[in-house]
Design a protein around this motif. Structure first.
Motif, mmCIF file in Angstrom:
data_model
loop_
_atom_site.group_PDB
_atom_site.id
_atom_site.type_symbol
_atom_site.label_atom_id
_atom_site.label_comp_id
_atom_site.label_asym_id
_atom_site.label_seq_id
_atom_site.Cartn_x
_atom_site.Cartn_y
_atom_site.Cartn_z
ATOM 1 N N LYS A 93 -39.935 -17.208 -50.608
ATOM 2 C CA LYS A 93 -40.172 -17.767 -49.275
ATOM 3 C C LYS A 93 -41.523 -17.326 -48.724
ATOM 4 N N LYS A 94 -42.025 -16.192 -49.198
ATOM 5 C CA LYS A 94 -43.335 -15.693 -48.773
ATOM 6 C C LYS A 94 -44.484 -16.398 -49.496
ATOM 7 N N GLY A 95 -44.151 -17.265 -50.487
ATOM 8 C CA GLY A 95 -45.188 -18.031 -51.177
ATOM 9 C C GLY A 95 -45.534 -17.533 -52.562
ATOM 10 N N PHE A 96 -44.702 -16.713 -53.166
ATOM 11 C CA PHE A 96 -44.953 -16.216 -54.516
ATOM 12 C C PHE A 96 -43.928 -16.812 -55.472
ATOM 13 N N GLU A 97 -44.316 -16.990 -56.720
ATOM 14 C CA GLU A 97 -43.402 -17.493 -57.735
ATOM 15 C C GLU A 97 -42.940 -16.320 -58.597
ATOM 16 N N ILE A 98 -41.835 -15.700 -58.207
ATOM 17 C CA ILE A 98 -41.289 -14.563 -58.937
ATOM 18 C C ILE A 98 -39.886 -14.936 -59.417
ATOM 19 N N ASP A 99 -39.612 -14.711 -60.676
ATOM 20 C CA ASP A 99 -38.290 -14.974 -61.232
ATOM 21 C C ASP A 99 -37.414 -13.742 -61.046
ATOM 22 N N ARG A 100 -36.137 -13.939 -60.890
ATOM 23 C CA ARG A 100 -35.229 -12.817 -60.661
ATOM 24 C C ARG A 100 -35.180 -11.863 -61.846
ATOM 25 N N LYS A 101 -35.496 -12.347 -63.038
ATOM 26 C CA LYS A 101 -35.471 -11.502 -64.236
ATOM 27 C C LYS A 101 -36.627 -10.507 -64.254
ATOM 28 N N GLN A 102 -37.632 -10.736 -63.425
ATOM 29 C CA GLN A 102 -38.773 -9.827 -63.349
ATOM 30 C C GLN A 102 -38.509 -8.664 -62.407
ATOM 31 N N ILE A 103 -37.427 -8.725 -61.638
ATOM 32 C CA ILE A 103 -37.166 -7.738 -60.596
ATOM 33 C C ILE A 103 -36.153 -6.715 -61.083
ATOM 34 N N THR A 104 -36.436 -5.439 -60.800
ATOM 35 C CA THR A 104 -35.521 -4.349 -61.108
ATOM 36 C C THR A 104 -35.216 -3.610 -59.818
ATOM 37 N N LEU A 105 -33.931 -3.492 -59.511
ATOM 38 C CA LEU A 105 -33.502 -2.788 -58.301
ATOM 39 C C LEU A 105 -33.159 -1.346 -58.636
ATOM 40 N N PRO A 106 -33.134 -0.460 -57.621
ATOM 41 C CA PRO A 106 -32.788 0.941 -57.885
ATOM 42 C C PRO A 106 -31.376 1.090 -58.446
ATOM 43 N N SER A 107 -30.454 0.229 -58.038
ATOM 44 C CA SER A 107 -29.117 0.187 -58.618
ATOM 45 C C SER A 107 -28.806 -1.277 -58.899
ATOM 46 N N ASP A 108 -27.701 -1.542 -59.581
ATOM 47 C CA ASP A 108 -27.383 -2.921 -59.951
ATOM 48 C C ASP A 108 -27.280 -3.835 -58.739
ATOM 49 N N SER A 109 -26.599 -3.371 -57.710
ATOM 50 C CA SER A 109 -26.484 -4.154 -56.491
ATOM 51 C C SER A 109 -26.510 -3.202 -55.296
ATOM 52 N N ILE A 110 -26.972 -3.712 -54.180
ATOM 53 C CA ILE A 110 -27.117 -2.902 -52.979
ATOM 54 C C ILE A 110 -25.983 -3.257 -52.032
ATOM 55 N N LYS A 111 -25.249 -2.242 -51.569
ATOM 56 C CA LYS A 111 -24.062 -2.481 -50.769
ATOM 57 C C LYS A 111 -24.158 -1.936 -49.350
ATOM 58 N N GLU A 112 -25.320 -1.408 -48.976
ATOM 59 C CA GLU A 112 -25.502 -0.882 -47.621
ATOM 60 C C GLU A 112 -26.830 -1.355 -47.059
ATOM 61 N N ALA A 113 -26.880 -1.486 -45.738
ATOM 62 C CA ALA A 113 -28.123 -1.877 -45.074
ATOM 63 C C ALA A 113 -29.115 -0.715 -45.150
ATOM 64 N N GLY A 114 -30.396 -1.043 -45.196
ATOM 65 C CA GLY A 114 -31.424 -0.002 -45.257
ATOM 66 C C GLY A 114 -32.690 -0.519 -45.905
ATOM 67 N N THR A 115 -33.586 0.419 -46.221
ATOM 68 C CA THR A 115 -34.855 0.089 -46.866
ATOM 69 C C THR A 115 -34.798 0.524 -48.322
ATOM 70 N N TYR A 116 -35.198 -0.353 -49.215
ATOM 71 C CA TYR A 116 -35.153 -0.095 -50.647
ATOM 72 C C TYR A 116 -36.472 -0.502 -51.285
ATOM 73 N N THR A 117 -36.677 -0.053 -52.516
ATOM 74 C CA THR A 117 -37.874 -0.402 -53.267
ATOM 75 C C THR A 117 -37.470 -1.079 -54.568
ATOM 76 N N ALA A 118 -38.037 -2.253 -54.814
ATOM 77 C CA ALA A 118 -37.790 -2.986 -56.051
ATOM 78 C C ALA A 118 -39.047 -2.947 -56.904
ATOM 79 N N LYS A 119 -38.876 -2.884 -58.206
ATOM 80 C CA LYS A 119 -40.012 -2.938 -59.125
ATOM 81 C C LYS A 119 -40.077 -4.353 -59.699
#
Length: 148
Positions: free
Chosen positions: A104-130
């Motif tokens: 939505k910000k105007g970048f073409e990123i596939d979900r397979k390129q993204i790595t989250l700190p854990s498999d899924s995030i279950k709480e509100a807050g600030t996180y960092t994705a690679k």
């Protein structure tokens, strides 16, 4: 006999390596299995040309990935989710939602390129994705999970 490997062969070498093996091993196993070709003068020239073209294409792709990484470096994304009164999310946030928010910000990123700190995030807050844009071009992107 000298051969050029067409794919990685365990305990022998990597793709496009020129190695010496016994003639029977080359003619009876490696060449029929399409793991190697004979290292003739023309095959060596073709391999060198392919390496040169691949290096040029790879450099161009790396440069494009670096430009995207520079643009993404200081961005922050916000993802809305339904949150209970204790701060837990109904369901979870995964790479699909992160990829949609980045797109939505105007970048073409596939979900397979993204790595989250854990498999899924279950709480509100600030996180960092690679985000892995190329083999060695990885950018870290902060995102907020906020309640709707």
């Amino acid at each position: 006999m000298d051969i050029i490997l067409t794919q990685d062969v365990e305990r022998l070498g990597n793709k496009d390596d020129i190695v010496s093996v016994k003639e029977g091993y080359a003619r009876n196993f490696l060449i029929p299995q399409k793991m190697a070709i004979a290292a003739t003068a023309t095959a060596r020239k073709v391999m060198e040309e392919n390496k040169r073209q691949r290096a040029h294409k790879e450099a161009r792709l790396r440069e494009e990935a670096q430009k995207i990484a520079d643009k993404l470096a200081n961005k922050k994304v916000s993802i809305g989710a339904k949150v209970s009164s204790s701060g837990k999310i109904f369901g979870s946030v995964n790479t699909i939602q992160v990829a949609e928010a980045i797109n939505k910000k105007g970048f073409e990123i596939d979900r397979k390129q993204i790595t989250l700190p854990s498999d899924s995030i279950k709480e509100a807050g600030t996180y960092t994705a690679k985000i892995k844009l190329f083999k060695d071009v990885i950018v870290e992107l902060e995102f907020d999970v906020v309640g709707e």
